[in-house]
Design a protein around this motif. Structure first.
Motif, PDB file in Angstrom:
ATOM      1  N   UNK A 254      -3.189  -3.204  -1.339  1.00 31.94           N
ATOM      2  CA  UNK A 254      -3.338  -4.414  -0.811  1.00 31.94           C
ATOM      3  C   UNK A 254      -2.770  -4.742   0.433  1.00 31.94           C
ATOM      4  N   UNK A 255      -2.882  -3.420   1.620  1.00 28.42           N
ATOM      5  CA  UNK A 255      -2.662  -3.644   2.727  1.00 28.42           C
ATOM      6  C   UNK A 255      -1.385  -3.393   3.181  1.00 28.42           C
ATOM      7  N   UNK A 256      -0.122  -3.586   2.606  1.00 23.14           N
ATOM      8  CA  UNK A 256       1.377  -3.530   3.053  1.00 23.14           C
ATOM      9  C   UNK A 256       1.298  -2.301   3.643  1.00 23.14           C
ATOM     10  N   UNK A 303       1.711   3.008  -1.598  1.00 21.46           N
ATOM     11  CA  UNK A 303       2.181   1.921  -2.439  1.00 21.46           C
ATOM     12  C   UNK A 303       2.655   2.278  -3.687  1.00 21.46           C
ATOM     13  N   UNK A 304       3.435   1.303  -4.545  1.00 23.45           N
ATOM     14  CA  UNK A 304       3.822   1.801  -5.737  1.00 23.45           C
ATOM     15  C   UNK A 304       2.976   1.237  -6.956  1.00 23.45           C
ATOM     16  N   UNK A 305       2.719   2.305  -7.745  1.00 24.06           N
ATOM     17  CA  UNK A 305       1.931   1.813  -8.976  1.00 24.06           C
ATOM     18  C   UNK A 305       2.790   2.473 -10.049  1.00 24.06           C
ATOM     19  N   UNK A 306       2.940   1.284 -11.039  1.00 27.45           N
ATOM     20  CA  UNK A 306       3.663   1.501 -12.108  1.00 27.45           C
ATOM     21  C   UNK A 306       5.141   2.233 -11.818  1.00 27.45           C
ATOM     22  N   UNK A 307       6.002   2.036 -10.818  1.00 25.78           N
ATOM     23  CA  UNK A 307       7.016   2.243 -10.334  1.00 25.78           C
ATOM     24  C   UNK A 307       7.035   3.762  -9.605  1.00 25.78           C
ATOM     25  N   UNK A 308       5.824   4.392  -9.669  1.00 25.74           N
ATOM     26  CA  UNK A 308       5.898   5.628  -8.875  1.00 25.74           C
ATOM     27  C   UNK A 308       4.820   5.482  -7.682  1.00 25.74           C
ATOM     28  N   UNK A 309       4.722   6.585  -7.044  1.00 27.14           N
ATOM     29  CA  UNK A 309       3.697   6.651  -5.867  1.00 27.14           C
ATOM     30  C   UNK A 309       2.132   6.684  -6.413  1.00 27.14           C
ATOM     31  N   UNK A 310       1.057   6.112  -5.790  1.00 31.50           N
ATOM     32  CA  UNK A 310      -0.200   6.044  -6.240  1.00 31.50           C
ATOM     33  C   UNK A 310      -0.615   7.364  -6.637  1.00 31.50           C
ATOM     34  N   UNK A 332       8.954   9.325   4.305  1.00 26.82           N
ATOM     35  CA  UNK A 332       7.905   8.663   3.432  1.00 26.82           C
ATOM     36  C   UNK A 332       8.241   7.220   3.986  1.00 26.82           C
ATOM     37  N   UNK A 333       7.185   6.536   3.803  1.00 28.26           N
ATOM     38  CA  UNK A 333       7.122   5.148   3.997  1.00 28.26           C
ATOM     39  C   UNK A 333       6.040   4.652   2.993  1.00 28.26           C
ATOM     40  N   UNK A 334       6.339   3.366   2.475  1.00 21.97           N
ATOM     41  CA  UNK A 334       5.739   2.603   1.417  1.00 21.97           C
ATOM     42  C   UNK A 334       6.143   1.219   1.086  1.00 21.97           C
ATOM     43  N   UNK A 335       5.481   0.660   0.081  1.00 24.60           N
ATOM     44  CA  UNK A 335       5.686  -0.719  -0.097  1.00 24.60           C
ATOM     45  C   UNK A 335       5.700  -0.833  -1.985  1.00 24.60           C
ATOM     46  N   UNK A 336       6.234  -1.943  -2.299  1.00 32.14           N
ATOM     47  CA  UNK A 336       6.206  -2.164  -3.698  1.00 32.14           C
ATOM     48  C   UNK A 336       6.409  -3.651  -4.024  1.00 32.14           C
ATOM     49  N   UNK A 337       5.867  -3.769  -5.397  1.00 37.91           N
ATOM     50  CA  UNK A 337       6.152  -5.468  -5.687  1.00 37.91           C
ATOM     51  C   UNK A 337       7.428  -5.877  -6.123  1.00 37.91           C
ATOM     52  N   UNK A 338       7.906  -5.168  -7.300  1.00 38.12           N
ATOM     53  CA  UNK A 338       9.062  -5.484  -7.821  1.00 38.12           C
ATOM     54  C   UNK A 338      10.189  -4.242  -8.099  1.00 38.12           C
ATOM     55  N   UNK A 339      10.076  -3.228  -8.109  1.00 35.20           N
ATOM     56  CA  UNK A 339      10.712  -2.115  -8.149  1.00 35.20           C
ATOM     57  C   UNK A 339       9.862  -1.021  -7.939  1.00 35.20           C
ATOM     58  N   UNK A 340      10.585   0.265  -7.431  1.00 36.86           N
ATOM     59  CA  UNK A 340       9.880   1.311  -7.038  1.00 36.86           C
ATOM     60  C   UNK A 340      10.727   2.721  -7.147  1.00 36.86           C
ATOM     61  N   UNK A 341      10.227   3.711  -7.586  1.00 37.97           N
ATOM     62  CA  UNK A 341      10.969   4.996  -7.390  1.00 37.97           C
ATOM     63  C   UNK A 341       9.976   5.923  -6.744  1.00 37.97           C
ATOM     64  N   UNK A 342       9.249   5.457  -5.911  1.00 34.40           N
ATOM     65  CA  UNK A 342       8.360   6.268  -5.285  1.00 34.40           C
ATOM     66  C   UNK A 342       8.830   7.222  -4.277  1.00 34.40           C
ATOM     67  N   UNK A 343       9.948   6.889  -3.721  1.00 36.71           N
ATOM     68  CA  UNK A 343      10.480   7.935  -2.901  1.00 36.71           C
ATOM     69  C   UNK A 343      11.174   9.262  -3.376  1.00 36.71           C
TER      70      UNK A 343
END
Ligand code: FEO
Length: 395
Positions: A254-256, A303-310, A332-343
Motif C-alpha cells: 500500500x506504499x508505506x 510490508x507485513x502479510x499475516x504477521x510475517x514478511x511478504x 531490515x525496514x518495513x511496515x505493518x497494520x496492527x502487528x508484525x513478526x517480519x523482522x
C-alpha cells in the motif's frame, strides 16, 4: 551451429538454445544459452568432451554425422545440460569409453544408466594420449558440483572448462566479440551458480594458474581467446573485497514500505553510497544476484502479510542466504497494520550471512517524521561502516 575449429584438431560444436528463458526452472536466461561440446582429433585417437542438453541432442548428433569413430567421450560435469546426450553418443559409438572423475562415476550410473564396463575413471592430473594431442584432466571440485573437472590440452595451451568461466549467452560468435555483454552474462552466471562456492573457486583458480593457457573453452557461451578477460573477472568476484554498495530488495503493498526504501536510497546517496534497488514484484532475480557479488550491505524492505514478511521477500531472503554473498552488513525496514513478526522471521531466514545488523525499522502505517529521522540514522551508520572499511565506489 556447424562445428568450428578453435585450434588445429580441436573443434567446438555449439548447440545454441536461442529461445530458452529459464534454467533448472529457476534461473532466468534473458539472453538464452548455448551448450558447447568439443571434438579433439589427434593422430592416434579422437575424443568428444561433453555433449548437450537432451532437448538439442539432434543438433549435436547431426554434427557428428561425419565422425566415424570416437575413442573417448569425456564428461567433465554430470548436470544434464552437458551429460544428457551421453547415452545417445555412446549408442552411436559402441566402442567409445566414457571418461569421468571418480566422483562423477556414481552420478553417471544413477542419472544416465551407463553400463559400468564402459566407464573409465581418471584421477586428478591423469592423462590420455590421442597421439599428437594429450588430454590432461584437472579436478576442479565445486565449480559447481563435487565431481567437476577441466580438460587441458598442453599442445594447444587450451583449457576446456565446462561451467567454469561460462556465460549463458545464445550467440553465433565462436569467440567473445561483445565484451560488455559477455562480462554481464558471465557475472550473472557466477552470481547464480558459482557464488556459494567462492572459496573453492579461488583455490581452483590458484590451481589453474600453474597452466599456460592461451584459450579457455567453456561449455556455455563464447570461447575466450583472451583468457585474462575472464580469469581477472573471476579473481575480482571471488576476492574478499567489497564495494561501497547497498542491495535493497523490497516489496510494497500500500506504499508505506516503498516510501521508506526510496527515502533511504536518497539518504544513502547523499552520503555517497550507491544503492541497487529491486522491486521484487517485477525484478529479474538474476540482476539481484549480480548486485550481491560486490555489495557490502543488504537492506531488506517488506510490508507485513499475516504477521510475517511478504512471501516475495521470503523468497529473496532465502535466495540471498543460499547464494552466500560476501556481505558484511544488513538492515531490515518495513511496515505493518496492527502487528508484525517480519523482522524476526527475516532474521531467521539468513543464517548463512555472517553480517552485522546495523538497524531495523518497523513502521506502523505510513512513515512519519520520526521514521525519516530513523532512516537517516540508518543511512549514516551504513555510510560510516563503509567508510571505516575503506570501501570504494563503483566507477
Ligand atoms: Fe551447465 Fe552445471 O551445468
Amino acid at each position: 551451429m556447424n562445428a568450428r575449429e578453435i585450434a588445429k584438431g580441436i573443434k567446438v560444436i555449439s548447440t545454441v538454445h536461442w529461445e530458452r528463458r529459464l534454467f533448472d526452472s529457476l534461473i532466468p536466461l534473458p539472453d538464452g544459452t548455448s551448450y558447447n561440446a568439443y571434438l579433439i582429433q589427434g593422430s592416434k585417437g579422437t575424443a568428444l568432451v561433453d555433449t548437450t542438453d537432451p532437448e538439442l541432442k539432434h543438433e549435436l548428433l547431426d554434427q557428428l554425422e561425419s565422425v566415424e569413430h570416437i575413442d573417448y567421450l569425456v564428461t567433465q560435469h554430470s548436470e544434464q545440460d552437458h551429460s544428457g546426450t551421453i547415452p545417445d553418443v555412446l549408442a552411436r559409438y559402441p566402442k567409445a569409453k566414457l571418461v569421468c572423475s571418480s566422483k562423477a562415476k556414481d552420478l553417471v550410473l544413477t542419472h544416465l544408466d551407463v553400463a559400468p564396463e564402459r566407464i573409465r575413471v581418471v584421477e586428478d592430473g591423469e592423462e590420455i594420449s590421442l597421439g599428437d594431442k594429450t588430454l590432461q584432466f584437472v579436478y576442479t571440485p565445486w565449480v559447481h558440483w563435487p565431481e567437476t573437472m577441466c580438460t587441458y590440452i598442453p599442445q594447444d595451451k587450451c583449457l576446456l572448462s565446462c561451467d567454469f568461466f561460462g556465460s549463458h549467452v545464445a550467440t553465433s560468435d565462436m569467440y567473445v566479440t561483445n565484451k560488455e555483454l559477455v562480462y554481464e552474462a558471465a557475472k550473472r552466471y557466477f552470481a547464480e551458480i558459482m557464488m556459494p562456492f567462492r572459496n573453492m573457486i579461488r583455490r581452483n583458480l590458484d590451481k589453474l594458474s600453474g597452466l599456460e593457457i592461451d584459450v579457455i573453452a567453456p561449455s556455455h557461451g563464447p570461447v575466450y581467446n583472451e583468457p585474462d578477460f575472464i580469469v581477472d573477472a573471476y579473481k575480482d568476484w571471488v576476492s574478499p573485497s567489497m564495494k561501497n554498495e547497498v542491495v535493497l530488495p523490497y516489496i510494497t503493498m500500500h506504499g508505506s514500505t516503498e516510501m521508506m526504501v526510496k527515502y533511504l536510497v536518497n539518504s544513502l546517496a547523499d552520503r555517497g553510497v550507491t544503492t541497487h534497488l529491486f522491486d521484487l514484484s517485477v525484478t529479474d532475480i538474476g540482476k539481484l544476484a549480480i548486485s550481491l557479488v560486490d555489495a557490502a550491505t543488504l537492506v531488506v524492505g517488506t510490508p507485513t502479510v499475516h504477521i510475517g514478511p511478504h512471501p516475495g521477500v521470503f523468497y529473496a531472503a532465502h535466495l540471498a542466504n543460499m547464494l552466500r554473498p560476501k556481505l558484511k552488513y544488513a538492515a531490515i525496514v518495513g511496515s505493518y497494520g496492527w502487528s508484525s513478526k517480519a523482522i524476526e522471521q527475516i532474521s531467521g531466514l539468513i543464517p548463512n550471512l555472517k553480517v552485522d545488523v546495523l538497524g531495523t525499522i518497523l513502521q506502523k502505517g505510513a512513515p512519519t517524521e520520526d521514521t525519516y529521522k530513523q532512516l537517516d540514522e540508518l543511512a549514516e551508520k551504513i555510510a560510516n561502516a563503509h567508510k571505516e572499511d575503506e570501501l570504494v565506489t563503483t566507477e
